[in-house]
Motif scaffolding. Structure first.
Motif, PDB file in Angstrom:
ATOM      1  N   PRO A 130      39.515  46.278  22.060  1.00  0.00           N
ATOM      2  CA  PRO A 130      38.865  44.966  22.200  1.00  0.00           C
ATOM      3  C   PRO A 130      37.623  45.062  23.095  1.00  0.00           C
ATOM      4  CG  PRO A 130      40.872  45.080  23.532  1.00  0.00           C
ATOM      5  CD  PRO A 130      40.746  46.409  22.855  1.00  0.00           C
ATOM      6  N   SER A 180      27.749  42.534  32.575  1.00  0.00           N
ATOM      7  CA  SER A 180      28.780  42.388  31.546  1.00  0.00           C
ATOM      8  C   SER A 180      29.054  40.903  31.332  1.00  0.00           C
ATOM      9  CB  SER A 180      30.042  43.161  31.941  1.00  0.00           C
ATOM     10  OG  SER A 180      30.733  42.469  32.941  1.00  0.00           O
ATOM     11  N   SER A 181      29.972  40.584  30.455  1.00  0.00           N
ATOM     12  CA  SER A 181      30.272  39.178  30.123  1.00  0.00           C
ATOM     13  C   SER A 181      30.632  38.383  31.379  1.00  0.00           C
ATOM     14  CB  SER A 181      31.458  39.111  29.162  1.00  0.00           C
ATOM     15  OG  SER A 181      31.486  40.204  28.300  1.00  0.00           O
ATOM     16  N   THR A 182      31.257  39.057  32.331  1.00  0.00           N
ATOM     17  CA  THR A 182      31.674  38.367  33.562  1.00  0.00           C
ATOM     18  C   THR A 182      30.470  37.816  34.320  1.00  0.00           C
ATOM     19  OG1 THR A 182      33.568  39.852  33.632  1.00  0.00           O
ATOM     20  CG2 THR A 182      33.109  38.632  35.649  1.00  0.00           C
ATOM     21  N   MET A 222      30.095  34.467  33.053  1.00  0.00           N
ATOM     22  CA  MET A 222      31.176  33.585  33.563  1.00  0.00           C
ATOM     23  C   MET A 222      30.826  33.152  34.985  1.00  0.00           C
ATOM     24  SD  MET A 222      34.554  35.735  32.288  1.00  0.00           S
ATOM     25  CE  MET A 222      35.808  34.533  32.692  1.00  0.00           C
ATOM     26  N   PHE A 231      42.232  37.102  31.075  1.00  0.00           N
ATOM     27  CA  PHE A 231      40.812  36.731  31.111  1.00  0.00           C
ATOM     28  C   PHE A 231      40.599  35.279  31.502  1.00  0.00           C
ATOM     29  CE2 PHE A 231      40.910  40.643  28.701  1.00  0.00           C
ATOM     30  CZ  PHE A 231      40.092  41.387  29.532  1.00  0.00           C
ATOM     31  N   ARG A 240      40.579  34.961  35.082  1.00  0.00           N
ATOM     32  CA  ARG A 240      39.329  35.329  35.784  1.00  0.00           C
ATOM     33  C   ARG A 240      38.523  34.090  36.175  1.00  0.00           C
ATOM     34  NH1 ARG A 240      36.228  40.460  33.620  1.00  0.00           N
ATOM     35  NH2 ARG A 240      38.254  41.251  34.207  1.00  0.00           N
ATOM     36  N   ASN A 253      39.349  32.842  22.913  1.00  0.00           N
ATOM     37  CA  ASN A 253      40.217  33.897  22.379  1.00  0.00           C
ATOM     38  C   ASN A 253      40.724  34.693  23.582  1.00  0.00           C
ATOM     39  OD1 ASN A 253      40.846  35.362  19.659  1.00  0.00           O
ATOM     40  ND2 ASN A 253      40.224  36.998  21.039  1.00  0.00           N
ATOM     41  N   VAL A 276      34.006  35.268  24.794  1.00  0.00           N
ATOM     42  CA  VAL A 276      33.654  36.696  24.852  1.00  0.00           C
ATOM     43  C   VAL A 276      34.167  37.468  23.634  1.00  0.00           C
ATOM     44  CG1 VAL A 276      33.962  38.829  26.187  1.00  0.00           C
ATOM     45  CG2 VAL A 276      33.401  36.702  27.364  1.00  0.00           C
ATOM     46  N   GLN A 302      29.496  43.641  24.028  1.00  0.00           N
ATOM     47  CA  GLN A 302      30.236  44.807  23.516  1.00  0.00           C
ATOM     48  C   GLN A 302      31.466  44.476  22.697  1.00  0.00           C
ATOM     49  OE1 GLN A 302      30.533  43.524  26.502  1.00  0.00           O
ATOM     50  NE2 GLN A 302      32.351  44.151  27.598  1.00  0.00           N
TER      51      GLN A 302
HETATM   52  C1  LIG Z   1      38.090  37.053  26.741  1.00  0.00           C
HETATM   53  C2  LIG Z   1      37.375  37.945  27.702  1.00  0.00           C
HETATM   54  N1  LIG Z   1      36.689  37.392  28.713  1.00  0.00           N
HETATM   55  C3  LIG Z   1      36.032  38.121  29.602  1.00  0.00           C
HETATM   56  C4  LIG Z   1      36.025  39.497  29.532  1.00  0.00           C
HETATM   57  C5  LIG Z   1      35.276  40.276  30.548  1.00  0.00           C
HETATM   58  O1  LIG Z   1      34.236  40.920  29.928  1.00  0.00           O
HETATM   59  P1  LIG Z   1      33.336  42.023  30.674  1.00  0.00           P
HETATM   60  O2  LIG Z   1      34.248  43.173  30.918  1.00  0.00           O
HETATM   61  O3  LIG Z   1      32.272  42.296  29.651  1.00  0.00           O
HETATM   62  O4  LIG Z   1      32.817  41.428  31.909  1.00  0.00           O
HETATM   63  C6  LIG Z   1      36.719  40.130  28.494  1.00  0.00           C
HETATM   64  C7  LIG Z   1      36.762  41.589  28.415  1.00  0.00           C
HETATM   65  O5  LIG Z   1      37.533  42.181  27.690  1.00  0.00           O
HETATM   66  C8  LIG Z   1      37.407  39.334  27.555  1.00  0.00           C
HETATM   67  O6  LIG Z   1      38.065  39.889  26.551  1.00  0.00           O
END
Ligand SMILES: Cc1ncc(COP(=O)(O)O)c(C=O)c1O
Length: 379
Positions: free
Chosen positions: A12, A64-66, A69, A91, A94, A140, A169, A192
């Motif tokens: 994932p 990254s996606s975080t 957030m 997640f 988080r 998701n 994400v 990613q």
């Molecule tokens: C639903 C979800 N949110 C947030 C993240 C965090 O993403 P990143 O590791 O790119 O910061 C992930 C990473 O797998 C995720 O699956």
């Protein structure tokens, strides 16, 4: 995508990347102030907005996606404000950590992992805490393989005048996600996963109600992630030029496939994988009717460990992953994002059958692939 040196990646994120993306990313670097890049960034933002069926604001962060957030919380929420963090897995949890990091008050709604959300659960917390204005959720939940009905929650939040902040994400690019139509106020995603490029970009979409709050704030405690800077100039700092070039190409590929076709493909491969998994005498972790279309969580059968299955799969050329938090060791996860199609699913199931057989799990040979093939031929 697979040969003896390159295993099949069914993670994932990061996901397997199309050679077209590597090709554009390997070209000599260009300056970010050149008309060539300025135009490319503008085009990329447009394509991304088209994917979300919006004309609203989008910023791309290097991170990254975080990072996105983080930006959602620190730009929009005043320290001390109450935030309902809907926690259904690692997640969505988080959001709570970020909420607390910015000295906002987290009210956690912790639901059983693997179960979908019921509106009445949200309603109850809001009745008990009427001063909550902000709600966070993962569309998701990648750690458990569930997909929430965000449109239903969005309509509910709009009626109650709450601000809805959504983690998309592992859904944006692989499933339907429409922030305007669904009454989302802030949506975040990353590069990613279903958008099919290497890690390193976080994207944020901000709707008008969230903007109204942001623009009235006296102080925003971030410099790099301050969305006002990105509103004034889409690249206030040196952007990740190469990744944005990759994103542009990936969005072109999404357009070529057609977003609807892409979502349909993700749904069919998910269904085929689930059918194959069940045919192997395995159980799914997620509640039925909340199944994710981009990642499947599978219970580890008695007498085996997640580690054994993951290692045996790796020996057989397929990379999968395990569980997180308190379900670590209890599940393993197979993702089906971005390029995954029929071949990848059939290979994964063949290798899963082989791996389980090697580990002594009782099964009927050939049944998994047969079940998956039936899904492909019926759809
Ligand atoms: C639903 C979800 N949110 C947030 C993240 C965090 O993403 P990143 O590791 O790119 O910061 C992930 C990473 O797998 C995720 O699956």
């Amino acid at each position: 995508m697979k040969n003896s040196k390159n295993p099949l990646i069914m993670l994932p994120g990061p996901v397997a990347i199309h050679p077209r993306i590597y090709e554009v990313m390997s070209k000599p670097i260009i300056g970010h102030r050149t008309p060539e890049f300025v135009n490319l960034l503008e085009e990329t933002l447009e394509k991304f907005k088209n994917l979300l069926k919006t004309k609203g604001f989008v910023a791309i962060f290097t991170g990254s996606s975080t990072s996105a957030m983080d930006a959602a919380i620190c730009n929009c929420i005043e320290p001390g404000s109450k935030v309902l963090n809907i926690i259904q897995g690692k997640f969505s949890e988080r959001w709570m950590d970020i909420t607390k990091a910015y000295n906002c008050e987290s009210i956690a709604l912790k639901t059983e992992w693997g179960k979908g959300l019921r509106l009445k659960q949200v309603s109850k917390v809001l009745d008990e805490n009427p001063s909550i204005r902000f709600i966070t959720i993962a569309h998701n939940e990648t750690s458990t393989g569930i997909l929430n009905d965000i449109k239903e929650l969005g309509d509910f939040c709009r009626n109650k005048n709450k601000i809805l902040i959504v983690d998309g994400v592992t859904s944006v690019g692989g499933d339907h996600v429409y922030p305007d139509d669904w009454n989302i106020d802030i949506l975040v995603t990353g590069s990613q996963k279903c958008l099919g490029i290497p890690p390193g970009l976080g994207m944020i979409w901000i709707g008008p109600r969230a903007w109204e709050i942001i623009e009235k704030r006296k102080h925003i405690s971030t410099h790099y992630l301050n969305v006002l800077k990105y509103k004034a100039n889409p690249q206030p700092f040196t952007p990740a030029i190469t990744l944005i070039i990759g994103l542009n190409e990936s969005l072109k590929m999404i357009e070529e496939e057609g977003h609807e076709n892409r979502v349909k493909r993700h749904r069919i491969v998910a269904k085929a994988l689930r059918a194959g998994v069940i045919a192997l005498n395995l159980e799914l972790f997620a509640e039925e009717s909340y199944y994710s279309n981009t990642v499947t969580a599978i219970k580890v059968p008695e007498k085996l460990t997640a580690k054994q299955i993951i290692e045996e799969m790796k020996k057989n050329g397929v990379i999968i992953t395990g569980g997180q938090g308190h379900i670590k060791g209890k599940i393993f996860r197979i993702a089906h994002m971005n390029l995954v199609g029929k071949d990848e699913i059939l290979t994964t199931l063949t290798k899963l059958e082989l791996s389980l057989k090697n580990l002594g799990h009782p099964l009927d040979s050939g049944k998994a692939v047969e079940a998956a093939k039936k899904v492909f031929s019926d759809n």
